[in-house]
Design a protein around this motif. Structure first.
Motif, PDB file in Angstrom:
ATOM      1  N   THR A   6       0.871  -1.162   0.000  1.00 22.56           N
ATOM      2  CA  THR A   6       0.000   0.000   0.000  1.00 22.56           C
ATOM      3  C   THR A   6       0.907   1.211   0.000  1.00 22.56           C
ATOM      4  N   CYS A  40      -2.701  -3.884  -5.775  1.00 21.69           N
ATOM      5  CA  CYS A  40      -3.821  -3.380  -6.580  1.00 21.69           C
ATOM      6  C   CYS A  40      -3.307  -2.731  -7.867  1.00 21.69           C
ATOM      7  N   ASP A  46       2.270   0.814  -5.732  1.00 24.36           N
ATOM      8  CA  ASP A  46       1.632  -0.472  -6.060  1.00 24.36           C
ATOM      9  C   ASP A  46       2.294  -1.097  -7.290  1.00 24.36           C
ATOM     10  N   SER A 108      -8.237  -3.203  -0.475  1.00 23.79           N
ATOM     11  CA  SER A 108      -7.106  -3.221   0.444  1.00 23.79           C
ATOM     12  C   SER A 108      -7.308  -4.234   1.564  1.00 23.79           C
ATOM     13  N   THR A 133      -3.681   5.296   2.656  1.00 25.05           N
ATOM     14  CA  THR A 133      -2.622   4.430   3.185  1.00 25.05           C
ATOM     15  C   THR A 133      -2.732   4.250   4.702  1.00 25.05           C
ATOM     16  N   VAL A 136      -5.315   1.707   5.587  1.00 24.35           N
ATOM     17  CA  VAL A 136      -4.892   0.333   5.285  1.00 24.35           C
ATOM     18  C   VAL A 136      -3.919  -0.155   6.352  1.00 24.35           C
TER      19      VAL A 136
END
Length: 158
Positions: A6, A40, A46, A108, A133, A136
């Motif tokens: 992330t 992702c 990512d 996430s 972020t 997550v």
């Protein structure tokens, strides 16, 4: 080792270079035979992480937060996204259609659930919007998934 990623998007070229270097070091610490990167594959950390995993000989698993996710990413990133998803050993989907912050958080959460450890390209600041972020990282910590922070010393984001 199943590593999830992330991180903040829209980093400056200088910070991007530093983050890419740090992510390559994180990936290099794993045996390629046992390495699975989970991403992702959005623009930024990512995708950089996914590229590093594949370059190291690891496997890539992709989480797609929504059917319309690719369209919500910058046009210039679509070729990278397409290449990475084509190279994925597995693709996980949330089943959601619209690419919203709720869908991103759902993606996430799937990612964290698949990971042994979460790599977070994070400046330590609160999320700027739901599903960021920090959210997550908080979710991973609540689940007991170890979090490894990657952030260059002295770096800032816009």
């Amino acid at each position: 080792m199943r590593l999830g990623i992330t991180g903040h998007r829209g980093l400056s070229p200088k910070v991007e270079s530093q983050v890419r270097e740090q992510l390559a070091k994180v990936v290099a610490d794993s045996d390629p035979k046992d390495l699975v990167g989970i991403s992702c594959i959005a623009d930024g950390p990512d995708a950089w992480f996914a590229e590093a995993v594949l370059a190291h000989g690891g496997r890539l698993e992709v989480v797609v937060p929504a059917v319309q996710y690719r369209a919500s990413l910058p046009d210039w990133h679509h070729p990278v996204y397409d290449e990475l998803i084509d190279r994925a050993a597995d693709v996980h989907r949330t089943g959601l259609r619209v690419s919203t912050s709720q869908a991103h958080q759902a993606g996430s959460e799937i990612l964290v659930g698949l990971a042994d450890r979460l790599i977070a390209v994070w400046d330590g600041q609160p999320a700027r919007g739901f599903g960021g972020t920090a959210d997550v990282v908080s979710y991973a910590r609540r689940l007991g998934v170890p979090v490894q922070i990657v952030w260059p010393e002295g770096a800032t984001r816009d």
